[in-house]
Write a protein that holds these residues in place. Structure first.
Motif, PDB file in Angstrom:
ATOM      1  N   TYR A  83       0.846  -1.206   0.000  1.00 45.48           N
ATOM      2  CA  TYR A  83       0.000   0.000   0.000  1.00 45.48           C
ATOM      3  C   TYR A  83       0.873   1.244   0.000  1.00 45.48           C
ATOM      4  CZ  TYR A  83      -4.327  -2.593   0.893  1.00 45.48           C
ATOM      5  OH  TYR A  83      -5.403  -3.429   0.790  1.00 45.48           O
ATOM      6  N   ARG A  90      -0.396  -1.789  -4.134  1.00 40.01           N
ATOM      7  CA  ARG A  90      -1.792  -2.150  -3.839  1.00 40.01           C
ATOM      8  C   ARG A  90      -2.595  -0.860  -3.811  1.00 40.01           C
ATOM      9  NH1 ARG A  90      -2.437  -6.831   0.707  1.00 40.01           N
ATOM     10  NH2 ARG A  90      -4.533  -6.865  -0.130  1.00 40.01           N
ATOM     11  N   HIS A  96      -5.763   1.275  -2.689  1.00 37.46           N
ATOM     12  CA  HIS A  96      -6.889   1.592  -1.804  1.00 37.46           C
ATOM     13  C   HIS A  96      -6.504   2.908  -1.148  1.00 37.46           C
ATOM     14  CE1 HIS A  96      -9.635   1.578   1.604  1.00 37.46           C
ATOM     15  NE2 HIS A  96     -10.374   0.742   0.890  1.00 37.46           N
ATOM     16  N   GLN A 144      -3.553   3.411   1.524  1.00 38.78           N
ATOM     17  CA  GLN A 144      -2.328   4.059   1.060  1.00 38.78           C
ATOM     18  C   GLN A 144      -1.999   5.267   1.938  1.00 38.78           C
ATOM     19  OE1 GLN A 144      -3.603   4.462  -3.038  1.00 38.78           O
ATOM     20  NE2 GLN A 144      -1.985   3.071  -3.697  1.00 38.78           N
TER      21      GLN A 144
END
Length: 110
Positions: free
Chosen positions: A70, A75, A77, A81
């Motif tokens: 993140y 990844r 989101h 994040q």
């Protein structure tokens, strides 16, 4: 050196948790924002709609990898994040150690 130790442990079938550097007590203090979503039983994310995963008892290495992904943007989101971007590597290790230390019980949504 650490990579060689990990490779040796994998070859010998030893768990990687033996390398864990996290401080679960510090992780508990740092994870107060995590429990705002991950600590609510059956909590659903608004969009896209899905049940927020439980973290209590989750594999420590998985939590570390997820938070780092993140933080790097690997990844996607936005909320995750934003949270991960505020964490150092040690913060991530500590938070992961805390959640991994929690026993998962039927219906536990921590």
């Amino acid at each position: 050196m650490r990579r060689r130790l990990i490779a040796l442990m994998l070859l010998l079938g030893l768990p990687l948790t033996a390398l864990a550097d996290g401080d679960a007590a510090r992780g508990e203090q740092l994870s107060y924002t995590c429990t705002g979503c991950h600590g609510i039983p059956f909590y659903k994310n608004v969009y896209p709609t899905y049940t927020v995963p439980r973290l209590g008892g989750q594999n420590q290495e998985y939590i570390v990898a997820a938070l780092k992904a993140y933080r790097s943007g690997e990844r996607q989101h936005a909320t995750m994040q934003a949270q991960a971007n505020t964490l150092s590597d040690q913060d991530i290790e500590d938070i992961a150690a805390y959640f991994a230390s929690l026993a998962t019980l039927e219906g536990d949504a921590s």
